[in-house]
Design a protein around this motif. Structure first.
Motif, mmCIF file in Angstrom:
data_model
loop_
_atom_site.group_PDB
_atom_site.id
_atom_site.type_symbol
_atom_site.label_atom_id
_atom_site.label_comp_id
_atom_site.label_asym_id
_atom_site.label_seq_id
_atom_site.Cartn_x
_atom_site.Cartn_y
_atom_site.Cartn_z
ATOM 1 N N UNK A 70 -8.852 -2.591 0.296
ATOM 2 C CA UNK A 70 -8.821 -1.864 1.561
ATOM 3 C C UNK A 70 -10.181 -1.242 1.843
ATOM 4 N N UNK A 71 -10.609 -1.333 3.088
ATOM 5 C CA UNK A 71 -11.896 -0.780 3.505
ATOM 6 C C UNK A 71 -11.693 0.229 4.622
ATOM 7 N N UNK A 72 -12.276 1.409 4.425
ATOM 8 C CA UNK A 72 -12.218 2.421 5.473
ATOM 9 C C UNK A 72 -13.257 2.072 6.526
ATOM 10 N N UNK A 73 -12.785 1.757 7.712
ATOM 11 C CA UNK A 73 -13.687 1.338 8.776
ATOM 12 C C UNK A 73 -13.417 2.151 10.030
ATOM 13 N N UNK A 74 -14.464 2.318 10.812
ATOM 14 C CA UNK A 74 -14.319 3.081 12.043
ATOM 15 C C UNK A 74 -13.784 2.216 13.167
ATOM 16 N N UNK A 75 -14.155 0.944 13.133
ATOM 17 C CA UNK A 75 -13.749 0.046 14.199
ATOM 18 C C UNK A 75 -12.855 -1.042 13.647
ATOM 19 N N UNK B 118 0.838 -1.196 0.000
ATOM 20 C CA UNK B 118 0.000 0.000 0.000
ATOM 21 C C UNK B 118 0.870 1.242 0.000
ATOM 22 N N UNK B 119 0.437 2.249 -0.741
ATOM 23 C CA UNK B 119 1.274 3.433 -0.923
ATOM 24 C C UNK B 119 0.976 4.550 0.054
ATOM 25 N N UNK B 120 -0.204 4.574 0.638
ATOM 26 C CA UNK B 120 -0.607 5.704 1.458
ATOM 27 C C UNK B 120 -0.100 5.637 2.879
ATOM 28 N N UNK B 121 -0.463 6.674 3.635
ATOM 29 C CA UNK B 121 -0.027 6.788 5.016
ATOM 30 C C UNK B 121 -1.025 6.206 6.005
ATOM 31 N N UNK B 122 -2.131 5.678 5.484
ATOM 32 C CA UNK B 122 -3.202 5.272 6.383
ATOM 33 C C UNK B 122 -3.470 3.776 6.360
ATOM 34 N N UNK B 123 -2.496 3.004 5.962
ATOM 35 C CA UNK B 123 -2.690 1.557 5.829
ATOM 36 C C UNK B 123 -3.219 0.948 7.119
ATOM 37 N N UNK B 124 -2.687 1.361 8.234
ATOM 38 C CA UNK B 124 -3.068 0.752 9.511
ATOM 39 C C UNK B 124 -4.494 1.083 9.923
ATOM 40 N N UNK B 125 -5.128 2.008 9.230
ATOM 41 C CA UNK B 125 -6.507 2.352 9.565
ATOM 42 C C UNK B 125 -7.525 1.582 8.722
ATOM 43 N N UNK B 126 -7.055 0.801 7.759
ATOM 44 C CA UNK B 126 -7.951 0.060 6.872
ATOM 45 C C UNK B 126 -8.101 -1.389 7.301
ATOM 46 N N UNK B 127 -9.303 -1.909 7.226
ATOM 47 C CA UNK B 127 -9.467 -3.348 7.177
ATOM 48 C C UNK B 127 -9.036 -3.787 5.781
ATOM 49 N N UNK B 128 -8.414 -4.946 5.691
ATOM 50 C CA UNK B 128 -7.891 -5.411 4.414
ATOM 51 C C UNK B 128 -8.479 -6.770 4.061
ATOM 52 N N UNK B 129 -8.481 -7.052 2.776
ATOM 53 C CA UNK B 129 -9.022 -8.334 2.357
ATOM 54 C C UNK B 129 -8.389 -8.826 1.069
ATOM 55 N N UNK C 35 -10.109 -11.973 5.119
ATOM 56 C CA UNK C 35 -10.096 -10.596 5.579
ATOM 57 C C UNK C 35 -9.370 -10.487 6.905
ATOM 58 N N UNK C 36 -8.868 -9.280 7.176
ATOM 59 C CA UNK C 36 -8.124 -9.050 8.403
ATOM 60 C C UNK C 36 -8.458 -7.659 8.922
ATOM 61 N N UNK C 37 -8.531 -7.536 10.236
ATOM 62 C CA UNK C 37 -8.863 -6.255 10.847
ATOM 63 C C UNK C 37 -7.680 -5.296 10.794
ATOM 64 N N UNK C 38 -7.913 -4.065 11.221
ATOM 65 C CA UNK C 38 -6.865 -3.044 11.136
ATOM 66 C C UNK C 38 -5.601 -3.432 11.897
ATOM 67 N N UNK C 39 -5.786 -4.018 13.060
ATOM 68 C CA UNK C 39 -4.641 -4.366 13.891
ATOM 69 C C UNK C 39 -4.082 -5.747 13.583
ATOM 70 N N UNK C 40 -4.830 -6.532 12.824
ATOM 71 C CA UNK C 40 -4.426 -7.907 12.551
ATOM 72 C C UNK C 40 -4.933 -8.888 13.585
ATOM 73 N N UNK C 41 -5.641 -8.379 14.585
ATOM 74 C CA UNK C 41 -6.115 -9.256 15.645
ATOM 75 C C UNK C 41 -7.295 -10.110 15.251
ATOM 76 N N UNK C 42 -7.991 -9.721 14.201
ATOM 77 C CA UNK C 42 -9.134 -10.495 13.740
ATOM 78 C C UNK C 42 -8.968 -10.919 12.302
ATOM 79 N N UNK C 43 -9.299 -12.166 12.009
ATOM 80 C CA UNK C 43 -9.233 -12.673 10.641
ATOM 81 C C UNK C 43 -10.475 -13.513 10.352
ATOM 82 N N UNK C 44 -10.766 -13.658 9.068
ATOM 83 C CA UNK C 44 -11.906 -14.473 8.658
ATOM 84 C C UNK C 44 -11.612 -15.015 7.274
#
Length: 126
Positions: A98-103, A24-35, A50-59
């Motif tokens: 990448x998904x912009x998510x609040x949580x 990812x090229x941007x500065x906000x990678x850690x704020x995105x859920x990824x899949x 899929x994986x949560x922003x912190x990597x603590x959740x996967x599916x």
């Protein structure tokens, strides 16, 4: 705007392994859920993992559960997909998104993703 670039695809025999990366090229990678998604010829794009922003959740999608592992390195702005025990039916173009998510959630629906890579081809021969 987030730019995503996949790499690591290729041709592998059934039973083999591959590791995909998504930079990812941007500065906000850690704020995105990824899949990871994939699309085979003539088929709809489907959710792989899929994986949560912190990597603590996967599916995982049912077809890859137990064979694929998604992970991320937020310091390197990179998403990974470790694929093992590959089957011919895994043949597809693989996309990261990448998904912009609040949580810190895992996002599984295509329509909830905001940014997509160009895809990398994975071909599994029998």
């Amino acid at each position: 705007q987030e730019q995503l670039v996949e790499s690591g695809g290729g041709l592998v025999q059934a039973g083999g392994s591959l590791r995909l990366s998504c930079a990812a090229s941007g500065r906000f990678f850690s704020t995105y859920a990824m899949g990871w998604f994939r699309q085979a010829p003539g088929k709809e794009r489907e959710f792989v993992a899929g994986i949560s922003r912190t990597g603590g959740g996967t599916f995982y999608g049912d077809s890859v559960l137990g064979r694929f592992t998604i992970s991320r390195d937020n310091d390197k702005n990179t998403l990974y997909l470790e694929m093992s025990s590959l089957r011919p039916e895994d043949t597809a173009v693989y996309y990261c998104a990448a998904a912009q998510v609040q949580w810190s959630l895992v996002v599984t629906r295509i329509r909830d993703y905001d940014y997509w890579g160009q895809g990398t081809q994975v071909t599994v021969s029998s």
